[in-house]
Scaffold this motif. Structure first.
Motif, PDB file in Angstrom:
ATOM      1  N   ARG A  16      -9.798 -28.882  10.920  1.00  0.00           N
ATOM      2  CA  ARG A  16      -8.363 -29.201  11.227  1.00  0.00           C
ATOM      3  C   ARG A  16      -8.277 -29.377  12.805  1.00  0.00           C
ATOM      4  O   ARG A  16      -8.223 -28.302  13.406  1.00  0.00           O
ATOM      5  N   LYS A  17      -7.693 -30.574  13.269  1.00  0.00           N
ATOM      6  CA  LYS A  17      -7.391 -30.769  14.627  1.00  0.00           C
ATOM      7  C   LYS A  17      -6.298 -29.858  14.991  1.00  0.00           C
ATOM      8  O   LYS A  17      -6.003 -29.423  16.472  1.00  0.00           O
ATOM      9  N   GLU A  18      -5.285 -29.570  14.037  1.00  0.00           N
ATOM     10  CA  GLU A  18      -4.208 -28.460  14.364  1.00  0.00           C
ATOM     11  C   GLU A  18      -4.443 -27.095  14.701  1.00  0.00           C
ATOM     12  O   GLU A  18      -3.840 -26.207  15.249  1.00  0.00           O
ATOM     13  N   LEU A  22      -2.581 -23.818  16.728  1.00  0.00           N
ATOM     14  CA  LEU A  22      -1.773 -23.362  15.865  1.00  0.00           C
ATOM     15  C   LEU A  22      -2.294 -21.820  15.720  1.00  0.00           C
ATOM     16  O   LEU A  22      -1.720 -20.960  15.434  1.00  0.00           O
ATOM     17  N   GLY A  27       0.938 -23.183  19.468  1.00  0.00           N
ATOM     18  CA  GLY A  27       1.899 -24.352  18.879  1.00  0.00           C
ATOM     19  C   GLY A  27       3.268 -24.506  19.688  1.00  0.00           C
ATOM     20  O   GLY A  27       3.703 -23.769  20.376  1.00  0.00           O
ATOM     21  N   ASP A 248       5.482 -29.534  17.360  1.00  0.00           N
ATOM     22  CA  ASP A 248       4.908 -28.840  16.143  1.00  0.00           C
ATOM     23  C   ASP A 248       6.492 -28.545  15.309  1.00  0.00           C
ATOM     24  O   ASP A 248       7.262 -28.135  16.154  1.00  0.00           O
ATOM     25  N   SER A 488       4.790 -34.821  11.367  1.00  0.00           N
ATOM     26  CA  SER A 488       4.115 -33.716  10.477  1.00  0.00           C
ATOM     27  C   SER A 488       5.054 -32.566  10.554  1.00  0.00           C
ATOM     28  O   SER A 488       5.334 -32.230  11.985  1.00  0.00           O
ATOM     29  N   SER A 492      -1.063 -31.398   8.113  1.00  0.00           N
ATOM     30  CA  SER A 492      -2.585 -31.492   8.709  1.00  0.00           C
ATOM     31  C   SER A 492      -2.653 -33.311   9.029  1.00  0.00           C
ATOM     32  O   SER A 492      -3.644 -33.726   8.643  1.00  0.00           O
ATOM     33  N   GLU A 494      -2.547 -34.774  11.672  1.00  0.00           N
ATOM     34  CA  GLU A 494      -3.624 -35.288  12.692  1.00  0.00           C
ATOM     35  C   GLU A 494      -4.767 -35.342  12.169  1.00  0.00           C
ATOM     36  O   GLU A 494      -5.731 -36.325  12.745  1.00  0.00           O
TER      37      GLU A 494
END
Lengths: 775, 286
Positions: A16-18, A22, A27, A248, A488, A492, A494
């Protein structure tokens, strides 16, 4: 013509790019934002559920240390304009930013204190003297419609009924059917009040920029564009003078779809002060004042033939919308028959006001249809002496018999209700479980299994919801930036959108950056909510990526003196099919497109950018699932414990199985929480009883079972990817599955479970009552 | 949810702590691990202009053992006690500690703080009461000892005088042939017990020579079940534990809250006592 690219990322659990930011604590939430000369806000809120405000004395608060301003309604009166949302329509007005003459729920904001710190603002709140003249509150929604004590008497309203739709038979032979069938089952299902509870509470940093006369908001929201739209109207500004961003967002679940009155108050404060004002809601406020959900009941009737065919279903439905509802989203009665072949339907629905916090949208806001139907089916199965799985099996739709038009007017296509039931029962080993349960009962152990089957309307069309936009640009380095209309708050987006775009452009996943949640750079969209991102935003991302790809191919074809249809793209390299030494990198094409664009022929164009809006071929896109839950209840303590939790789901083609399963896990935990742990309670005078996490119990990882997931992929034709929404299903299905499991575990004691919550105290009361009745 | 302004005092000796409490009187509160006090202040249920933080007083953070007792300083963190070899010789204390909240809470929370806070649903006051621990109180007049049976007066009320702090607790060590059990019902792991029972027995063959049964969550203080203890000693190791449980539950007058009614608490109490005793007897026999 074969596609110039091959799918490589869609369908796989790419990282996951996040996650990097995070999971490492980087974040960027509203509380992380600051601005020069920023001051802090705290609200003084009502301690009474219903009271006249005789006087509010702010003198001591104004002279308290660090206090910059104290605002009352009189300060804001006539300082704002229209207060409605595009998605909800002009009739549903956001209540005044502060109480005017009276308060109508505990938590109703009376004053806004602005100070140099939140602590000092809270100190000053404690110095404000309010002279309340308390009145009897209306708290019980089941009796509120007939209650002459009217919540909104000050508005001159005659009763507590906000919406009253009398009984409507959707089938002409409804009465005859009930009069002639073998079995009529009637039961009243009650679902308790529980809440979204995002990890990040509400919050806003509002900055009025004097001179530019612009408003800049950093806000915890599911929809930056709706928020901009709203405040442009609210302050009479052009939309270009309002910037809203949300980097975020720590969860929304529906709560943050719309602008709240508190945010209006903070915006008015920054405009009056000319200084940035930050409000970070605390947990006490979030639990008591940020919107409440569920809290609906329905008297369900079913007509069932001798061989277990459900011939008709009706409901008389009542929903509590509280005093001021941020979003009056309640059960959709036309969805009551769910994914069953039930041919007849009738319903009435009533939405009533009470002196409690108002209704807010919560993950599957219409879901009481599933709770009501699925709990009633278990009651019915017991009453007619049929196994609840068998009763469902005889009535569920299967893929082969679609399309099917329900008596509620829903046209079902591309769903697999019976197929998911069979998969889930197979995963459990249903027949073996029934044997194990019988043996356990002989040993004095209480085991039970609960089933819930539902169909989920996703990607709906109402008002602003039907379309999304995407702007995709390949920059001069050959890397991709996608500006999406989404907002978002934990989905997820992104990651999944980058998977689609990388596949369509033939570039590396890591070369795609997704930008969202900023009105200054992204196309208009209603925000993230209603399980629409995969289908609609995914469609926009796909179409925009294909449009950019066409530009890449046109320019590359010109550069390599080849035909565009002879080219293919892989790993960011454009090559002539069958002649791999004739190739260009994406950067080389981008350099041509931007730096030497003047040398390109007119029909090839310059730049590598496209903006496209997408709408599905029809609405909604249906998805479906079956949940199966096994519980054991300790006969000594009445504590229920989940032993197994199984979901068989069909969300069509999966973009990323890990993201799909993450959505299911989270939703299921919210649904089981609402049955076993979470219950927001008021006393009979309207005083909230569960105002901290000491009393409002969220399930933690310690209470969360292993959730086993089976997938069936029946591809959707509403969108190019074959996707279906699925973000709300976990929370829709879990409630009835867990409640039915508890009911099944207690069935041999003569207990009928028709209401939630089902904590140890509730189960104790049910068992005691049943024993008393039998004695 | 921000506390109002307070002055933070960080003395390094017990006599300085006592002097600060004498100086500020009702305006001062002792801060140990802060796991109850800080939320109470953040919710503005209480306001104290002066907090006397005892974390920097080395004498209060020591554990020492004598042949018959283990002395635990007031400021010993619960997580420290959980891992301490001397505390392991007081098995009821060692078994009760993991039931307190979550490990993050026990990393901050202290043994003395929990006992001085005297929450009727807390485990450590019940351990002190069950084992007949001695509470060491230090005040302007010096040190005195209070029997646990005299210490817990009501919810959050103890026999400490104004200006006194709980400086240590002495937990008796039981001899060979002893076993202990801690059983509680909580809505979720780490929550305050709806009902709990802490039990200890010493066996000589099938003879019960010593017994303690203490319940939590069933009144305004932890409740010592003397009649049930006597019945167990009379009945021996093979006594009907359901009956012992009923005897324990009979005099209880629990209160209700959002999580459980008084009737529920009373109803489940016998089984909880039975389970705690079953565990204690099993350990004593092994």
């Amino acid at each position: 013509m074969s596609s110039p690219v091959a799918a490589r990322f869609v369908g796989s659990a790419v990282h996951r790019k996040e996650d990097r930011r995070l999971l490492t604590g980087h974040g960027q939430y509203v509380a992380d934002a600051s601005a020069p000369r920023m001051v802090h806000a705290a609200f003084l809120r009502s301690e009474h559920a219903k009271a006249r405000l005789n006087s509010v004395n702010i003198e001591a608060a104004l002279s308290a240390p660090g206090v910059v301003a104290v605002y009352l309604w009189s300060d804001f009166h006539e300082k704002f304009g229209e207060a409605w949302h595009a998605m909800l329509g002009q009739e549903l007005v956001v209540p005044p930013p502060l109480a005017i003459m009276d308060v109508r729920y505990v938590g109703d904001p009376i004053a806004l204190v602005i100070a140099e710190s939140r602590a000092l603002a809270e100190d000053a709140c404690g110095l404000i003297e309010v002279d309340y003249e308390a009145e009897q509150a209306t708290v019980d929604y089941a009796t509120a419609a007939a209650d002459g004590n009217v919540v909104h008497a000050a508005w001159g309203l005659p009763s507590n009924v906000m919406v009253d739709m009398p009984f409507t038979p959707m089938s002409p032979d409804l009465d005859e059917t009930f009069n002639s069938v073998q079995h009529v089952v009637e039961t009243t299902i009650i679902q308790n009040r529980y809440l979204c509870v995002p990890m990040e509470t509400r919050g806003v940093l509002a900055s009025w920029v004097p001179g530019l006369e612009e408003l800049d908001l950093i806000v915890s929201t599911q929809s930056v564009h709706e928020t901009r739209n709203f405040f442009a109207r609210y302050l009479g500004l052009d939309e270009g003078a309002v910037r809203v961003s949300a980097r975020d967002v720590g969860g929304g679940f529906g709560q943050k779809m719309f602008v709240f009155r508190e945010e209006c108050a903070v915006v008015l404060a920054t405009k009056l002060l000319g200084r940035p004002v930050k409000w970070i809601e605390d947990r006490l406020e979030n639990l008591t004042s940020a919107g409440h959900s569920r809290n609906e009941l329905g008297k369900v009737r079913m007509a069932i033939s001798a061989d277990g065919i459900i011939e008709a279903i009706t409901v008389d439905h009542v929903a509590d919308v509280g005093a001021y509802t941020p979003c009056p989203a309640v059960m959709d009665p036309t969805l009551l028959p769910g994914p069953y072949r039930i041919p007849r339907l009738g319903f009435s629905t009533q939405m009533v006001w009470t002196n409690t916090m108002g209704k807010a949208a919560y993950r599957g806001p219409w879901m009481f249809e599933t709770t009501a139907r699925e709990m009633a089916i278990d009651i019915a199965a017991r009453q007619i002496g049929m196994d609840p799985a068998e009763l469902r099996r005889r009535n569920l739709l299967s893929l082969a018999e679609l399309p099917f038009t329900s008596p509620g007017g829903k046209v079902f296509q591309e769903i697999t209700p019976l197929e998911t039931l069979e998969q889930a029962l197979g995963m459990l080993g249903y027949e073996e479980f029934r044997k194990e349960q019988a043996e356990a009962r002989e040993q004095g152990r209480w085991l039970g299994v609960g089933i819930c089957v539902y169909v989920e309307p996703t990607s709906m069309e109402q008002a602003t919801l039907g379309t999304e936009g995407a702007t995709i640009r390949i920059d001069s380095n050959g890397k991709v930036v996608a500006y999406l209309s989404t907002s978002s708050h934990g989905q997820s987006v992104e990651t999944t959108m980058a998977q689609i775009i990388a596949d369509d452009l033939g570039v590396a996943y890591d070369d795609v950056t997704v930008v969202q949640g900023d009105t200054q750079s992204t196309p208009y969209g209603p925000g993230t909510g209603g399980s629409r991102t995969a289908v609609i935003a995914g469609g926009a991302a796909h179409d925009a990526a294909v449009a950019v790809r066409d530009k890449v191919l046109a320019i590359a074809a010109h550069m390599m003196e080849a035909a565009p249809e002879d080219l293919q793209i892989a790993e960011g390299v454009i090559a002539v099919r069958g002649t791999p030494d004739r190739s260009l990198t994406m950067k080389e094409v981008a350099t041509q497109a931007y730096t030497n664009a003047h040398t390109l022929p007119g029909d090839v164009g310059s730049g590598l950018e496209a903006t496209i809006r997408f709408k599905p071929t029809r609405f909604p896109t249906w998805s479906n699932a079956t949940h199966v839950c096994v519980v054991e209840i300790d006969p000594d303590t009445f504590i229920p414990r989940i032993l197994r939790y199984i979901v068989s789901e069909d969300c069509g083609k999966m973009i990323n199985p890990q993201v799909v399963e993450g959505q299911i896990f989270g939703g299921v935990v919210q649904g089981l929480g609402g049955v076993l742990y979470e219950d927001f309670r008021y006393d009979p005078d309207g005083n909230p009883q569960t105002t901290t996490f000491l009393d409002y119990l969220l399930p933690t990882t310690g209470e969360t079972p292993l959730i086993e997931i089976g997938h069936i992929e029946s591809v959707s034709t509403t969108n190019p990817g074959g996707f279906k929404g699925m973000g709300e299903g976990g929370a829709i299905g879990a409630h009835a599955a867990v409640a039915n499991a508890v009911g099944d575990a207690l069935a041999h004691l003569g207990v009928n479970v028709t209401s939630t919550p089902l904590g140890p105290e509730d189960i104790f009361q049910l068992v005691q009552a049943s024993q008393k009745e039998r004695a | 949810m921000k506390p109002s302004q307070f002055q933070h005092h960080a003395p390094e000796r017990v006599d300085e702590v006592v002097a600060l409490l004498a100086e500020y009187g009702d305006d001062a509160k002792v801060l140990a691990g802060g796991q109850s006090l800080i939320p109470i202040m953040a919710l503005r249920m209480a306001t104290y202009p002066h907090l006397v933080d005892i974390a920097r007083v080395p004498d209060l953070s020591k554990i020492s053992a004598t042949p018959n007792a283990v002395r635990v300083g007031a400021m010993v963190r619960q997580s420290h006690a959980e891992r301490d070899a001397a505390v392991a010789t007081v098995p009821l204390l060692a078994k009760a500690l993991p039931h307190i909240g979550h490990f993050q809470i026990r990393n901050r929370g202290t043994v003395g703080g929990s006992i001085a806070h005297a929450d009727p649903a807390s485990e450590l006051p019940a351990v002190a009461l069950a084992l007949d621990a001695r509470i060491e109180a230090t005040g302007p007049g010096g040190v005195r000892f209070i029997d646990a049976s005299e210490f817990f007066l009501s919810t959050w009320q103890t026999a400490l005088d104004d200006g006194e702090i709980l400086s240590a607790v002495e937990f008796p060590v039981w001899g060979a042939g002893s076993g202990f059990g801690v059983e509680e019902i909580a809505r979720r792991k780490g929550d305050f017990a709806l009902v709990g029972a802490l039990a200890g027995v010493t066996l000589d063959g099938d003879r019960v020579t010593r017994a303690c049964i203490t319940m939590i969550g069933v009144g305004s203080t932890p409740v010592r079940c003397h009649e049930a203890e006597a019945a167990l000693i009379a009945g021996g190791a093979n006594a009907d534990l359901n009956e012992i449980g009923r005897i324990a539950a009979a005099p209880l007058t629990p209160t209700h809250d959002v999580h459980a009614s008084a009737a529920y608490r009373k109803h489940v109490s016998p089984a909880i006592v039975r389970r705690a005793l079953t565990a204690a007897l099993k350990e004593a026999r092994s």
